[in-house]
Design a protein around this motif. Structure first.
Motif, short mmCIF file in Angstrom:
data_model
loop_
_atom_site.label_atom_id
_atom_site.label_comp_id
_atom_site.label_asym_id
_atom_site.label_seq_id
_atom_site.Cartn_x
_atom_site.Cartn_y
_atom_site.Cartn_z
N GLY A 110 0.80 -1.22 0.00
CA GLY A 110 0.00 0.00 0.00
C GLY A 110 0.83 1.27 0.00
N HIS A 111 0.22 2.34 -0.51
CA HIS A 111 0.80 3.68 -0.45
C HIS A 111 -0.08 4.53 0.46
N VAL A 112 0.53 5.11 1.50
CA VAL A 112 -0.19 5.96 2.43
C VAL A 112 0.10 7.41 2.07
N HIS A 113 -0.96 8.17 1.82
CA HIS A 113 -0.83 9.59 1.46
C HIS A 113 -1.34 10.44 2.62
N LEU A 114 -0.48 11.36 3.08
CA LEU A 114 -0.83 12.23 4.20
C LEU A 114 -0.93 13.67 3.70
N PRO A 115 -2.13 14.21 3.58
CA PRO A 115 -2.29 15.61 3.19
C PRO A 115 -1.77 16.54 4.28
N PRO A 116 -1.68 17.83 4.01
CA PRO A 116 -1.25 18.78 5.05
C PRO A 116 -2.13 18.68 6.29
N GLY A 117 -1.50 18.79 7.48
CA GLY A 117 -2.23 18.77 8.73
C GLY A 117 -2.75 17.40 9.14
N THR A 118 -2.03 16.35 8.76
CA THR A 118 -2.46 14.97 9.04
C THR A 118 -1.47 14.28 9.97
N GLY A 142 -6.82 14.49 11.22
CA GLY A 142 -7.00 14.79 9.81
C GLY A 142 -7.47 13.58 9.03
N THR A 143 -7.22 13.60 7.74
CA THR A 143 -7.67 12.52 6.85
C THR A 143 -6.47 11.85 6.19
N THR A 144 -6.38 10.54 6.37
CA THR A 144 -5.30 9.74 5.78
C THR A 144 -5.87 8.90 4.65
N GLU A 145 -5.16 8.85 3.53
CA GLU A 145 -5.62 8.06 2.39
C GLU A 145 -4.66 6.92 2.11
N LEU A 146 -5.21 5.72 1.98
CA LEU A 146 -4.43 4.54 1.61
C LEU A 146 -4.84 4.10 0.21
#
Length: 340
Positions: A200-208, A226-230
């Motif tokens: 998996g690739h974990v994407h962390l937007p600003p403020g996460t 915040g919101t984390t996207e996998l």
């Protein structure tokens, strides 16, 4: 191409160089300079890294038959006679014996058991070679903070290995090879930060902020703020604070609700267990203390545990388990403790 060449990585120049590197790195005489030189060699291309991985896999899987080959080869090996040409080692990526043939490599791969101990240490009693070669790593019981990129802070837990992901000199993110991290991205970050973990690739937007754990190819991603996207094999999963998703190379589980205080406890140097089998508790404790605790009694391993340990208590944890469960404790050299 000989049959032997086909066994030892197709006989390509890259595989021969990879074999030479493997012999050097497992000789017991490798230096920090050798390690840096190998890292540069391996980083030249994906083909270089793949050649070394394939050669190492061969090393680990050779059978007892090669040991006999090694003994015969070594018994025939004699020093070069006076005046006999000697290999120019300065042109080789590493210095290896002048008479080391591919057949000798097959035997040495098994006979030199130190190699397997280096690449895959028993009971993880010391770091393996992949740990030493990592861009960032922590030892048993060590925790460390790094600035992964401007506006990105990574807290590394014990026994954690991380590599940088880069292309043409530009950093693309990081890879969590093993262990556990908590990542915090600043609110003013220009774009999401990416961490590769398993499949998996974990994407962390600003403020996460999130916690990611990778153990035995099993990965857990826990949203903390915040919101984390996998992104898992083309599938996107969005996590809010208090949500967790687990996955392996083969499958991904449904999102669950978790207690973020438990996920963040290690940052306070505390381990909290809530109705977990003693086997799981011991496996976790082993990540933080030198040596290894091994449970040899199945009934004891299944006992449920409600406990809170400070990391400063772990030197006495075997005594605590003895007092709580009347377990028999046998201490062995090297910090190995048997519980029965």
């Amino acid at each position: 191409m000989s049959n032997l060449d086909s066994i030892v990585g197709h006989g390509s120049a890259l595989h021969r160089e990879a074999r030479d590197w493997l012999l050097c790195l497992t000789s017991g005489q490798a230096t920090a300079r050798d390690a840096n030189a190998f890292k540069q060699w391996c980083g030249q291309s994906r083909a270089h890294a793949q050649a070394f991985a394939e050669t190492r896999l061969l090393w680990e899987n050779l059978g007892p038959a090669a040991r006999a080959v090694s003994q015969r080869e070594l018994s025939r090996t004699t020093p070069p006679a006076e005046g006999e040409p000697v290999r120019d080692e300065s042109r080789s990526p590493v210095a290896i014996p002048a008479r080391m043939s591919r057949r000798a490599f097959l035997g040495a791969a098994v006979a030199a058991s130190a190699a397997c101990l280096l690449l895959r240490p028993p009971l993880r009693l010391w770091p393996g070679w992949s740990d030493w070669m990592a861009d960032y790593r922590t030892d048993t019981g060590e925790q460390r903070q790094i600035q992964a990129a401007p506006g990105v802070v990574v807290e590394m837990n014990t026994q954690t290995t991380i590599n940088r992901l880069a292309s043409r000199g530009q950093q693309l993110g990081m890879e969590l090879v093993s262990g556990e991290v908590q990542i915090q991205t600043a609110a003013q970050l220009a774009e999401p930060f990416t961490l590769l973990a398993g499949a998996g690739h974990v994407h962390l937007p600003p403020g996460t902020q999130c916690n990611i754990r990778c153990s035995d190819k099993q990965v857990q991603v826990t949203g903390l703020d915040g919101t984390t996207e996998l992104v898992y094999r083309g599938r996107k999963v969005t996590l809010q604070a208090g949500e967790r998703v687990s996955y392996s190379e083969q499958t991904i589980a449904a999102v669950t609700i978790v207690d973020t205080e438990l996920a963040m406890a290690w940052r306070r140097r505390v381990l909290i267990f809530d109705n977990q089998p003693l086997s799981e508790v011991v496996n976790e404790i082993n990540r933080y203390r030198p040596g290894k605790i091994v449970i040899t009694n199945g009934t004891l391993a299944a006992r449920k545990v409600h406990a809170r340990f400070s990391l400063n208590q772990l030197a006495d944890v075997a005594t605590l388990i003895h007092d709580a469960f009347d377990a028999r404790v046998t201490s062995l050299p090297g910090g190995i403790v048997l519980l029965s």
